[in-house]
Design a protein around this motif. Structure first.
Motif, PDB file in Angstrom:
ATOM      1  N   LYS A  37       0.798  -1.416  -0.384  1.00  0.00           N
ATOM      2  CA  LYS A  37       0.185   0.001   0.084  1.00  0.00           C
ATOM      3  C   LYS A  37       0.716   1.247   0.075  1.00  0.00           C
ATOM      4  O   LYS A  37       0.432   2.504  -1.074  1.00  0.00           O
ATOM      5  CB  LYS A  37      -0.760  -0.331   0.981  1.00  0.00           C
ATOM      6  N   GLU A  41       1.137   3.811  -3.201  1.00  0.00           N
ATOM      7  CA  GLU A  41       0.760   5.066  -2.876  1.00  0.00           C
ATOM      8  C   GLU A  41       1.828   6.540  -3.229  1.00  0.00           C
ATOM      9  O   GLU A  41       2.006   7.626  -3.577  1.00  0.00           O
ATOM     10  CB  GLU A  41      -0.241   5.706  -1.272  1.00  0.00           C
ATOM     11  N   LYS A  47      -4.724   7.185  -3.649  1.00  0.00           N
ATOM     12  CA  LYS A  47      -5.068   6.746  -1.761  1.00  0.00           C
ATOM     13  C   LYS A  47      -5.023   5.397  -2.372  1.00  0.00           C
ATOM     14  O   LYS A  47      -6.850   5.165  -3.073  1.00  0.00           O
ATOM     15  CB  LYS A  47      -6.597   7.343  -1.472  1.00  0.00           C
ATOM     16  N   THR A  49      -7.241   1.735  -0.920  1.00  0.00           N
ATOM     17  CA  THR A  49      -8.848   1.420  -0.233  1.00  0.00           C
ATOM     18  C   THR A  49      -8.572  -0.069   0.997  1.00  0.00           C
ATOM     19  O   THR A  49      -9.294  -0.083   1.872  1.00  0.00           O
ATOM     20  CB  THR A  49      -9.857   2.075  -0.304  1.00  0.00           C
ATOM     21  N   LYS A  85      -9.265   4.640  -4.215  1.00  0.00           N
ATOM     22  CA  LYS A  85     -10.300   5.857  -3.340  1.00  0.00           C
ATOM     23  C   LYS A  85     -10.940   6.230  -4.750  1.00  0.00           C
ATOM     24  O   LYS A  85     -10.894   6.118  -6.118  1.00  0.00           O
ATOM     25  CB  LYS A  85     -10.224   6.599  -2.970  1.00  0.00           C
ATOM     26  N   GLN A  88     -10.325   8.326  -8.778  1.00  0.00           N
ATOM     27  CA  GLN A  88      -8.601   8.352  -9.087  1.00  0.00           C
ATOM     28  C   GLN A  88      -8.439   7.248  -9.706  1.00  0.00           C
ATOM     29  O   GLN A  88      -9.695   6.332  -9.671  1.00  0.00           O
ATOM     30  CB  GLN A  88      -8.028   7.930  -7.401  1.00  0.00           C
TER      31      GLN A  88
END
Length: 96
Positions: A37, A41, A47, A49, A85, A88
């Motif tokens: 993650k 990022e 972002k 999720t 997210k 995006q």
């Protein structure tokens, strides 16, 4: 340690990206979900999720030659499916 090996760009993952905003990556076998993650990022400025991971065993291959049969095995690998997210996206083709 290089966590992200390469993105998976197939018909299945292209449609997943369009419909569900999910993308696939081949990652290091020892990488954990928080490490994956953080790396995604940082690399793509998005972002994350949700992450699903799976480890695949390498396939056994045989080649028949004139003298004998050569047996081998492909490498094991780990695949990560990353959900982003809403709103995006990751564009793999922008750097081509």
């Amino acid at each position: 340690m290089n966590i992200i090996r390469k993105p998976l760009i197939t018909e299945k993952f292209t449609s997943l990206g369009e419909r569900l905003n999910q993308y696939g990556f081949i990652v290091d076998k020892k990488a954990t979900k928080p490490e994956i993650k953080a790396e995604i990022e940082k690399l793509y400025d998005v972002k994350v999720t949700d992450i699903r991971t799976m480890i695949y065993a390498g396939k056994t291959k045989q080649k028949y030659t004139k003298r004998n049969i050569i047996s081998g095995r492909r490498r094991d690998f780990k695949k990560a499916i990353v959900a982003l997210k809403e709103g995006q996206e990751i564009d793999f083709y922008s750097e081509v």
